[in-house]
Design a protein around this motif. Structure first.
Motif, PDB file in Angstrom:
ATOM      1  N   THR A  40       0.841  -1.192   0.000  1.00 35.19           N
ATOM      2  CA  THR A  40       0.000   0.000   0.000  1.00 35.19           C
ATOM      3  C   THR A  40       0.876   1.242   0.000  1.00 35.19           C
ATOM      4  O   THR A  40       1.970   1.263   0.554  1.00 35.19           O
ATOM      5  CB  THR A  40      -0.938   0.035   1.223  1.00 35.19           C
ATOM      6  OG1 THR A  40      -0.158   0.037   2.418  1.00 35.19           O
ATOM      7  CG2 THR A  40      -1.872  -1.155   1.229  1.00 35.19           C
ATOM      8  N   THR A  41       0.382   2.277  -0.633  1.00 39.62           N
ATOM      9  CA  THR A  41       1.125   3.533  -0.700  1.00 39.62           C
ATOM     10  C   THR A  41       0.274   4.672  -0.188  1.00 39.62           C
ATOM     11  O   THR A  41      -0.956   4.625  -0.233  1.00 39.62           O
ATOM     12  CB  THR A  41       1.555   3.848  -2.141  1.00 39.62           C
ATOM     13  OG1 THR A  41       0.397   3.912  -2.957  1.00 39.62           O
ATOM     14  CG2 THR A  41       2.515   2.815  -2.677  1.00 39.62           C
ATOM     15  N   ALA A  42       0.929   5.682   0.296  1.00 35.48           N
ATOM     16  CA  ALA A  42       0.255   6.887   0.748  1.00 35.48           C
ATOM     17  C   ALA A  42       0.951   8.077   0.106  1.00 35.48           C
ATOM     18  O   ALA A  42       2.181   8.120   0.021  1.00 35.48           O
ATOM     19  CB  ALA A  42       0.302   6.999   2.267  1.00 35.48           C
ATOM     20  N   LEU A  43       0.192   9.019  -0.358  1.00 33.78           N
ATOM     21  CA  LEU A  43       0.741  10.191  -1.013  1.00 33.78           C
ATOM     22  C   LEU A  43       0.494  11.406  -0.130  1.00 33.78           C
ATOM     23  O   LEU A  43      -0.639  11.688   0.255  1.00 33.78           O
ATOM     24  CB  LEU A  43       0.097  10.377  -2.385  1.00 33.78           C
ATOM     25  CG  LEU A  43       0.612  11.522  -3.225  1.00 33.78           C
ATOM     26  CD1 LEU A  43       2.104  11.342  -3.514  1.00 33.78           C
ATOM     27  CD2 LEU A  43      -0.163  11.610  -4.523  1.00 33.78           C
ATOM     28  N   LYS A  44       1.576  12.103   0.218  1.00 30.32           N
ATOM     29  CA  LYS A  44       1.492  13.289   1.060  1.00 30.32           C
ATOM     30  C   LYS A  44       2.071  14.476   0.309  1.00 30.32           C
ATOM     31  O   LYS A  44       2.889  14.321  -0.582  1.00 30.32           O
ATOM     32  CB  LYS A  44       2.310  13.106   2.340  1.00 30.32           C
ATOM     33  CG  LYS A  44       1.866  11.990   3.228  1.00 30.32           C
ATOM     34  CD  LYS A  44       2.768  11.910   4.441  1.00 30.32           C
ATOM     35  CE  LYS A  44       2.424  10.723   5.309  1.00 30.32           C
ATOM     36  NZ  LYS A  44       3.316  10.618   6.468  1.00 30.32           N
ATOM     37  N   TYR A  45       1.628  15.653   0.683  1.00 34.53           N
ATOM     38  CA  TYR A  45       2.281  16.844   0.169  1.00 34.53           C
ATOM     39  C   TYR A  45       2.538  17.791   1.326  1.00 34.53           C
ATOM     40  O   TYR A  45       1.920  17.709   2.384  1.00 34.53           O
ATOM     41  CB  TYR A  45       1.479  17.504  -0.950  1.00 34.53           C
ATOM     42  CG  TYR A  45       0.234  18.222  -0.499  1.00 34.53           C
ATOM     43  CD1 TYR A  45       0.261  19.575  -0.174  1.00 34.53           C
ATOM     44  CD2 TYR A  45      -0.982  17.569  -0.429  1.00 34.53           C
ATOM     45  CE1 TYR A  45      -0.882  20.230   0.230  1.00 34.53           C
ATOM     46  CE2 TYR A  45      -2.124  18.214  -0.027  1.00 34.53           C
ATOM     47  CZ  TYR A  45      -2.076  19.546   0.300  1.00 34.53           C
ATOM     48  OH  TYR A  45      -3.202  20.189   0.699  1.00 34.53           O
ATOM     49  N   GLN A  46       3.474  18.697   1.105  1.00 36.08           N
ATOM     50  CA  GLN A  46       3.890  19.607   2.158  1.00 36.08           C
ATOM     51  C   GLN A  46       4.300  20.914   1.495  1.00 36.08           C
ATOM     52  O   GLN A  46       5.099  20.930   0.560  1.00 36.08           O
ATOM     53  CB  GLN A  46       5.073  18.998   2.916  1.00 36.08           C
ATOM     54  CG  GLN A  46       5.601  19.814   4.052  1.00 36.08           C
ATOM     55  CD  GLN A  46       6.741  19.100   4.757  1.00 36.08           C
ATOM     56  OE1 GLN A  46       7.422  18.259   4.190  1.00 36.08           O
ATOM     57  NE2 GLN A  46       6.940  19.431   6.003  1.00 36.08           N
ATOM     58  N   LYS A  47       3.747  22.015   1.953  1.00 36.22           N
ATOM     59  CA  LYS A  47       4.083  23.321   1.400  1.00 36.22           C
ATOM     60  C   LYS A  47       5.273  23.898   2.162  1.00 36.22           C
ATOM     61  O   LYS A  47       5.278  23.931   3.386  1.00 36.22           O
ATOM     62  CB  LYS A  47       2.883  24.263   1.497  1.00 36.22           C
ATOM     63  CG  LYS A  47       3.111  25.588   0.828  1.00 36.22           C
ATOM     64  CD  LYS A  47       1.866  26.435   0.825  1.00 36.22           C
ATOM     65  CE  LYS A  47       2.125  27.749   0.128  1.00 36.22           C
ATOM     66  NZ  LYS A  47       0.913  28.569   0.090  1.00 36.22           N
TER      67      LYS A  47
END
Length: 68
Positions: A40-47
């Motif tokens: 399983t994968t999780a996609l995160k973003y961060q500004k």
């Protein structure tokens, strides 16, 4: 028949996906469950502003499996 015959039909990513699925399905139950969890994968973003990272946000929040 050459071992590289798949290159004419699939991309490398598709080939890797097919072979990984075959390996996971061949495992016994406990090893298979552990392997599926790793898949399983999780996609995160961060500004980032001024060299400082903000809060990480999951694009698709993880489902709490203990509540089910």
């Amino acid at each position: 028949m050459s071992s590289a015959t798949w290159r004419g039909v699939f991309t490398y990513n598709k080939y890797a996906q097919i072979t990984a699925r075959a390996v996971r399905q061949s495992l016994n139950e406990t090893e298979r469950v552990a392997a599926e969890k790793r898949g399983t994968t999780a996609l995160k973003y961060q500004k980032w502003e001024n060299g400082v990272g903000g809060q990480q946000v999951l694009l698709i929040p993880e489902v709490d499996k203990t509540a089910a």
